[in-house]
Scaffold this motif. Structure first.
Motif, PDB file in Angstrom:
ATOM      1  N   ALA A  63      38.502  42.565  34.652  1.00 13.71           N
ATOM      2  CA  ALA A  63      38.717  43.303  35.913  1.00 13.71           C
ATOM      3  C   ALA A  63      37.453  42.759  36.609  1.00 13.71           C
ATOM      4  CB  ALA A  63      38.663  44.528  35.652  1.00 13.71           C
ATOM      5  N   PHE A  64      36.270  42.451  36.179  1.00 16.71           N
ATOM      6  CA  PHE A  64      35.108  41.863  37.085  1.00 16.71           C
ATOM      7  C   PHE A  64      35.543  40.372  37.242  1.00 16.71           C
ATOM      8  CE2 PHE A  64      31.201  39.446  36.542  1.00 16.71           C
ATOM      9  CZ  PHE A  64      30.415  40.097  37.277  1.00 16.71           C
ATOM     10  N   ASN A  65      36.119  39.740  36.301  1.00 17.44           N
ATOM     11  CA  ASN A  65      36.426  38.489  36.716  1.00 17.44           C
ATOM     12  C   ASN A  65      37.445  38.254  37.960  1.00 17.44           C
ATOM     13  OD1 ASN A  65      35.656  36.868  33.690  1.00 17.44           O
ATOM     14  ND2 ASN A  65      34.454  36.621  35.506  1.00 17.44           N
ATOM     15  N   GLU A  66      38.184  39.351  38.119  1.00 13.89           N
ATOM     16  CA  GLU A  66      39.082  39.381  39.358  1.00 13.89           C
ATOM     17  C   GLU A  66      38.259  39.336  40.576  1.00 13.89           C
ATOM     18  OE1 GLU A  66      41.742  42.363  38.409  1.00 13.89           O
ATOM     19  OE2 GLU A  66      42.883  41.239  37.131  1.00 13.89           O
ATOM     20  N   LYS A  67      36.966  39.994  40.567  1.00 15.63           N
ATOM     21  CA  LYS A  67      36.292  40.363  41.760  1.00 15.63           C
ATOM     22  C   LYS A  67      35.388  39.149  41.775  1.00 15.63           C
ATOM     23  CE  LYS A  67      33.875  44.018  44.176  1.00 15.63           C
ATOM     24  NZ  LYS A  67      33.501  45.299  44.112  1.00 15.63           N
ATOM     25  N   TYR A  68      34.958  38.673  40.535  1.00 20.29           N
ATOM     26  CA  TYR A  68      33.726  37.492  40.741  1.00 20.29           C
ATOM     27  C   TYR A  68      34.354  36.337  39.685  1.00 20.29           C
ATOM     28  CZ  TYR A  68      30.918  41.254  42.845  1.00 20.29           C
ATOM     29  OH  TYR A  68      30.234  42.062  43.562  1.00 20.29           O
ATOM     30  N   PRO A  69      35.175  35.549  40.349  1.00 25.50           N
ATOM     31  CA  PRO A  69      35.777  34.406  39.304  1.00 25.50           C
ATOM     32  C   PRO A  69      34.911  33.570  39.020  1.00 25.50           C
ATOM     33  CG  PRO A  69      36.538  34.234  41.571  1.00 25.50           C
ATOM     34  CD  PRO A  69      35.706  35.590  41.539  1.00 25.50           C
ATOM     35  N   ASP A 284      26.935  46.954  39.020  1.00 21.04           N
ATOM     36  CA  ASP A 284      27.620  47.507  40.138  1.00 21.04           C
ATOM     37  C   ASP A 284      29.001  47.815  39.931  1.00 21.04           C
ATOM     38  OD1 ASP A 284      25.097  47.641  41.478  1.00 21.04           O
ATOM     39  OD2 ASP A 284      25.561  46.076  42.586  1.00 21.04           O
ATOM     40  N   PHE A 285      29.847  47.034  39.246  1.00 21.09           N
ATOM     41  CA  PHE A 285      30.887  46.921  39.077  1.00 21.09           C
ATOM     42  C   PHE A 285      31.395  48.154  38.255  1.00 21.09           C
ATOM     43  CE2 PHE A 285      34.942  45.778  36.640  1.00 21.09           C
ATOM     44  CZ  PHE A 285      35.924  45.961  37.752  1.00 21.09           C
TER      45      PHE A 285
END
Length: 347
Positions: A63-69, A284-285
């Motif tokens: 999920a984090f990588n979807e926002k910060y790939p 933060d995420f």
């Protein structure tokens, strides 16, 4: 004259509107550029150490990588005590690899804070989190509410108990299991809390041993044993029992009348992080509404006040929480574990 003024007024109005539109477009463009620059800044590698179950940790990273790939997250996962042992070994070698740490309890983070290993960071997302779950110096913040409960196999246990003391009675002799404080941070925290309650104390653990209480590595092992019927009774964190019940396992869980210990699985950034921007973005995420909704989807009670708990779990306001002084728990943790080892013949 009036016609001239009217035409001038219309022209002026059109000019102002055009200018505003141009200004708004420029502002919007600048916002997009700023966000784009921020995204570019958050990149590189991030080492994430955690005691979360493998699947949950992977869901969080995905999920984090979807926002910060552009951030490559490397995850090391084990029980809290083994994660900390790895950190200490890296410290001794003068090369701490972890950037972000998410493990069971505040006592563990107090130890790291005392060793000056944490970076102070007060996330803007913490505004929605009760102050009691946030370190005053910004070294760590709770991420969820996890109570330790009494779980039973409903195929084996017909009369659902309401007290921890059932584990010391003849009906449960040789039929109960708990996680080890030498492996599980939650179990180590529970040990400190239980033994500081007047109606439980060390006598409770001595009676558990006399009644044949089995000890396994972590909470996952306890849940597996109870769900299979191998051991009808277990001491386990609530979300695992709730998840098994939802999936159809013959498991029921009880918040005993004496009260329950609660951990918050805090998150913090290591002082020697090699990627501070990515580490802050990760924290933060996890604390954001999006991150907390993911926690709820995974079956955890979120720590944010604006995200609802999953069905079947109690919120912090509904729980009878067993407490103990965090500083005292930190100071006595190793002594508590050693005493537990003497009682149960472990080390």
């Amino acid at each position: 004259m009036r016609k001239w003024l009217s035409a001038f007024t219309i022209f002026t109005l059109l000019f102002v509107l055009a200018a505003c539109g141009s200004s708004n477009n420029a502002s919007s463009s600048n916002d997009v550029e700023t966000q784009s620059e921020q995204k570019k800044e958050v990149s590189g590698e991030l080492n994430f150490y955690t005691s979360q179950p493998d699947e949950d940790a992977q869901r969080l990273v995905t999920a984090f990588n979807e926002k910060y790939p552009d951030v490559k997250v490397n995850t090391f996962r084990s029980g809290t005590e083994e994660v900390i042992a790895k950190l200490q070994a890296e410290k001794e070698a003068g090369n701490i690899q972890a950037d972000v740490l998410l493990v069971a309890d505040a006592v563990t983070f107090e130890s790291l804070k005392n060793d000056d290993l944490l970076l102070s960071y007060k996330s803007k997302e913490a505004e929605q989190i009760p102050g009691q779950f946030i370190d005053s110096d910004g070294m760590y913040t709770g991420t969820k509410v996890m109570a330790t409960v009494l779980a039973v196999n409903t195929n084996s246990v017909q009369n659902i108990p309401d007290s921890w003391n059932v584990l010391t009675e003849s009906n449960a002799k040789g039929k109960a299991i708990m996680p080890s404080p030498f492996y599980s941070g939650a179990a180590a925290y529970n040990l400190g809390v239980f033994t500081r309650q007047n109606d439980l104390g060390w006598d409770f653990f001595k009676r558990l041993k006399e009644n044949g209480m089995a000890v396994t590595k972590g909470n996952g092992g306890v849940l597996k044993s109870v769900a299979s019927g191998e051991k009808p009774y277990g001491i386990v964190v609530d979300y695992l029992a709730a998840r098994a019940k939802k999936e159809g396992s013959p498991v029921e869980f009880i918040y005993p009348k004496e009260g329950v210990p609660v951990i918050t699985e805090p998150i913090g950034i290591m002082k020697d992080t090699k990627n501070e921007e990515a580490a802050k973005a990760f924290v933060d995420f996890v604390l954001s509404e999006e991150g907390q909704k993911l926690a709820a989807e995974l079956g955890y009670t979120p720590i944010r006040q604006d995200v609802n708990a999953p069905e079947g779990l109690k919120t912090i306001d509904e729980l009878n929480v067993l407490n103990a002084d965090i500083s005292e728990l930190y100071q006595s943790r190793e002594e508590d574990k050693a005493k537990f080892g003497e009682i149960f013949g472990q080390q």
